[in-house]
Design a protein around this motif. Sequence first.
Motif, PDB file in Angstrom:
ATOM      1  N   LEU A 132       0.770  -1.320  -0.011  1.00  0.00           N
ATOM      2  CA  LEU A 132      -0.064  -0.043   0.009  1.00  0.00           C
ATOM      3  C   LEU A 132       0.826   1.307   0.038  1.00  0.00           C
ATOM      4  O   LEU A 132       0.695   2.326  -0.732  1.00  0.00           O
ATOM      5  N   ILE A 133       1.896   1.152   0.729  1.00  0.00           N
ATOM      6  CA  ILE A 133       2.781   2.539   1.141  1.00  0.00           C
ATOM      7  C   ILE A 133       3.474   2.746  -0.267  1.00  0.00           C
ATOM      8  O   ILE A 133       3.715   3.651  -0.837  1.00  0.00           O
ATOM      9  N   GLN A 134       4.236   1.593  -0.531  1.00  0.00           N
ATOM     10  CA  GLN A 134       5.167   1.345  -2.181  1.00  0.00           C
ATOM     11  C   GLN A 134       4.066   1.927  -3.253  1.00  0.00           C
ATOM     12  O   GLN A 134       4.564   2.966  -3.988  1.00  0.00           O
ATOM     13  N   THR A 135       2.812   1.498  -3.177  1.00  0.00           N
ATOM     14  CA  THR A 135       2.192   1.771  -4.374  1.00  0.00           C
ATOM     15  C   THR A 135       1.704   3.526  -4.365  1.00  0.00           C
ATOM     16  O   THR A 135       1.722   4.217  -5.356  1.00  0.00           O
ATOM     17  N   THR A 136       1.279   4.002  -3.126  1.00  0.00           N
ATOM     18  CA  THR A 136       1.052   5.155  -3.078  1.00  0.00           C
ATOM     19  C   THR A 136       2.141   6.153  -3.153  1.00  0.00           C
ATOM     20  O   THR A 136       1.953   7.141  -3.860  1.00  0.00           O
ATOM     21  N   TYR A 137       3.357   5.913  -2.728  1.00  0.00           N
ATOM     22  CA  TYR A 137       4.669   6.510  -3.000  1.00  0.00           C
ATOM     23  C   TYR A 137       4.690   6.452  -4.535  1.00  0.00           C
ATOM     24  O   TYR A 137       5.070   7.694  -5.130  1.00  0.00           O
ATOM     25  N   ASP A 138       4.668   5.570  -5.294  1.00  0.00           N
ATOM     26  CA  ASP A 138       4.887   5.366  -6.899  1.00  0.00           C
ATOM     27  C   ASP A 138       4.065   6.179  -7.310  1.00  0.00           C
ATOM     28  O   ASP A 138       4.499   6.902  -8.597  1.00  0.00           O
ATOM     29  N   CYS A 139       2.760   6.136  -7.308  1.00  0.00           N
ATOM     30  CA  CYS A 139       1.816   6.714  -8.139  1.00  0.00           C
ATOM     31  C   CYS A 139       2.029   8.268  -7.927  1.00  0.00           C
ATOM     32  O   CYS A 139       1.769   9.154  -8.990  1.00  0.00           O
ATOM     33  N   PRO A 177      -2.045  12.636  -3.067  1.00  0.00           N
ATOM     34  CA  PRO A 177      -3.108  11.236  -3.063  1.00  0.00           C
ATOM     35  C   PRO A 177      -3.410  10.493  -1.971  1.00  0.00           C
ATOM     36  O   PRO A 177      -2.238   9.999  -1.210  1.00  0.00           O
ATOM     37  N   MET A 178      -4.591  10.069  -1.517  1.00  0.00           N
ATOM     38  CA  MET A 178      -4.755   9.226  -0.472  1.00  0.00           C
ATOM     39  C   MET A 178      -5.513   7.951  -1.105  1.00  0.00           C
ATOM     40  O   MET A 178      -6.299   7.850  -2.003  1.00  0.00           O
ATOM     41  N   ILE A 179      -4.610   6.915  -0.980  1.00  0.00           N
ATOM     42  CA  ILE A 179      -4.862   5.679  -1.532  1.00  0.00           C
ATOM     43  C   ILE A 179      -5.198   4.561  -0.393  1.00  0.00           C
ATOM     44  O   ILE A 179      -4.787   4.438   0.313  1.00  0.00           O
ATOM     45  N   ARG A 239      -6.717   0.218   5.580  1.00  0.00           N
ATOM     46  CA  ARG A 239      -5.688   1.195   5.760  1.00  0.00           C
ATOM     47  C   ARG A 239      -5.718   2.181   4.487  1.00  0.00           C
ATOM     48  O   ARG A 239      -5.836   2.048   3.313  1.00  0.00           O
ATOM     49  N   SER A 240      -5.162   3.269   4.797  1.00  0.00           N
ATOM     50  CA  SER A 240      -4.887   4.428   3.695  1.00  0.00           C
ATOM     51  C   SER A 240      -3.438   5.082   3.874  1.00  0.00           C
ATOM     52  O   SER A 240      -2.950   5.085   5.075  1.00  0.00           O
ATOM     53  N   ALA A 241      -3.031   5.404   2.889  1.00  0.00           N
ATOM     54  CA  ALA A 241      -1.549   6.035   2.867  1.00  0.00           C
ATOM     55  C   ALA A 241      -1.693   7.311   1.982  1.00  0.00           C
ATOM     56  O   ALA A 241      -2.443   7.566   1.039  1.00  0.00           O
ATOM     57  N   GLN A 242      -0.546   8.222   2.307  1.00  0.00           N
ATOM     58  CA  GLN A 242      -0.649   9.245   1.552  1.00  0.00           C
ATOM     59  C   GLN A 242       0.547  10.012   1.704  1.00  0.00           C
ATOM     60  O   GLN A 242       1.339   9.874   2.506  1.00  0.00           O
ATOM     61  N   PHE A 243       1.123  10.880   0.722  1.00  0.00           N
ATOM     62  CA  PHE A 243       2.294  11.627   0.738  1.00  0.00           C
ATOM     63  C   PHE A 243       1.936  12.920  -0.060  1.00  0.00           C
ATOM     64  O   PHE A 243       1.013  13.056  -0.787  1.00  0.00           O
ATOM     65  N   GLU A 244       2.578  14.127   0.399  1.00  0.00           N
ATOM     66  CA  GLU A 244       2.344  15.371  -0.378  1.00  0.00           C
ATOM     67  C   GLU A 244       3.658  16.178  -0.235  1.00  0.00           C
ATOM     68  O   GLU A 244       4.613  16.203   0.709  1.00  0.00           O
ATOM     69  N   TRP A 285      10.379   2.985   0.836  1.00  0.00           N
ATOM     70  CA  TRP A 285       9.672   3.142  -0.381  1.00  0.00           C
ATOM     71  C   TRP A 285      10.480   4.086  -1.584  1.00  0.00           C
ATOM     72  O   TRP A 285      10.234   3.806  -2.496  1.00  0.00           O
ATOM     73  N   GLU A 286      11.587   4.858  -1.015  1.00  0.00           N
ATOM     74  CA  GLU A 286      12.109   5.315  -1.774  1.00  0.00           C
ATOM     75  C   GLU A 286      13.224   4.804  -2.494  1.00  0.00           C
ATOM     76  O   GLU A 286      13.596   4.895  -3.635  1.00  0.00           O
ATOM     77  N   GLU A 287      13.836   3.904  -1.592  1.00  0.00           N
ATOM     78  CA  GLU A 287      14.737   3.002  -2.010  1.00  0.00           C
ATOM     79  C   GLU A 287      14.272   1.744  -3.180  1.00  0.00           C
ATOM     80  O   GLU A 287      15.153   1.452  -4.130  1.00  0.00           O
ATOM     81  N   ASP A 288      13.121   1.552  -2.966  1.00  0.00           N
ATOM     82  CA  ASP A 288      12.591   0.412  -3.702  1.00  0.00           C
ATOM     83  C   ASP A 288      11.720   0.920  -4.801  1.00  0.00           C
ATOM     84  O   ASP A 288      10.939   0.139  -5.561  1.00  0.00           O
ATOM     85  N   SER A 289      11.655   2.168  -4.908  1.00  0.00           N
ATOM     86  CA  SER A 289      10.771   2.637  -5.791  1.00  0.00           C
ATOM     87  C   SER A 289      11.004   2.434  -7.385  1.00  0.00           C
ATOM     88  O   SER A 289      12.058   2.220  -7.976  1.00  0.00           O
ATOM     89  N   ALA A 290       9.781   1.836  -7.940  1.00  0.00           N
ATOM     90  CA  ALA A 290       9.954   1.439  -9.443  1.00  0.00           C
ATOM     91  C   ALA A 290       9.899   2.528 -10.404  1.00  0.00           C
ATOM     92  O   ALA A 290       9.944   2.326 -11.737  1.00  0.00           O
ATOM     93  N   ILE A 291       9.409   3.812  -9.847  1.00  0.00           N
ATOM     94  CA  ILE A 291       9.389   4.871 -10.833  1.00  0.00           C
ATOM     95  C   ILE A 291      10.797   5.690 -10.758  1.00  0.00           C
ATOM     96  O   ILE A 291      11.373   5.950 -11.895  1.00  0.00           O
ATOM     97  N   ARG A 292      11.252   5.934  -9.674  1.00  0.00           N
ATOM     98  CA  ARG A 292      12.498   6.864  -9.220  1.00  0.00           C
ATOM     99  C   ARG A 292      13.109   6.555  -8.013  1.00  0.00           C
ATOM    100  O   ARG A 292      12.735   6.841  -7.198  1.00  0.00           O
TER     101      ARG A 292
END
Length: 300
Positions: free
Chosen positions: A132-139, A212-214, A237-242, A267-274
């Motif tokens: 959940l946290i990884q997906t929220t961070y990546d999106c 985003p709130m995922i 559960r819900s996760a969010q970054f801003e 989630w920063e170390e494992d990000s599939a986006i950057r």
Amino acid sequence: KKRGSTYDIEIKTPEDILKMRAAGKAAREVLDLAGQLAKAGVTTDEIDAAVHAASVERGAYPSPLNYRKFPKSCCTSVNEVICHGIPDMRPLEDGDIVNIDITVYLDGYHGDCSEMFVVGGPEALDEKGRNLIQTTYDCWVKSMELVKPGVNYNVIGKTIQDHITPKGFSTVRAFCGHGIGQVFHTAPNIYHYTVNQPLDEIKVGHVFTIEPMICEGLADPYMWKDDWTATTADGGRSAQFEHTLLVTEDGVEALTGKLENSPLQFWEEDSAIRKGIWLGTSGNAREKAEELNNNKVETK
């Protein structure tokens, strides 16, 4: 007179931007401090007290305090709380996921940011919570990567929804990101879901949040009687970054970006986006991020 209206997206002046950088940096410092306190046995009320003190120490006022009768200096949203959780006396427990949302008002301008923290560290978190946290961070990062002059604002929400839906998660529609400056919440509204019509065009000098709130399950909020706390209706559960973001000639910069002493999260170390800490897409932001991430690697 404070500038910023419900309808017009303000183009920030060089003076505005200078002051918003200072407010954003102060917000980041306070958020990093708050995150260090997210440990088992600590109450969110204790985190709130530290946030208030740290804001005042920096010559700032905690923007949430008394904003539309909000009673605390920050928002602490634990587990199934989507957003606007009011700090209280419940001690945090290992395995809790908590979003801490910080806004400070410094020299006439607001800086707004939030981040997830895992009580007990990654080893205390189950696999679904980690996803959940990884997906929220990546999106979130994926959507910010596309922000630049000339792009339509509807790209942000579509990118978020397209990323999370195949993974079985849902995006909250009841709350949105927002423009920010001398006014806490102003134009534009930033939707975190697909909007099938053109919105405004992103321009140099726009400053706004993407947040985003995922959710694991249903994204429809259940509102508590305090008129602030929004939880998931099914208890998932819900996760969010801003970040507070500034549009530049060559991309976008996070005015609330991490600093030299900010923690590097899984989630920063494992990000599939950057991979690594994200500070923006402009040449200046990329250069700073590379230096920061290299320093993190060297000090490991």
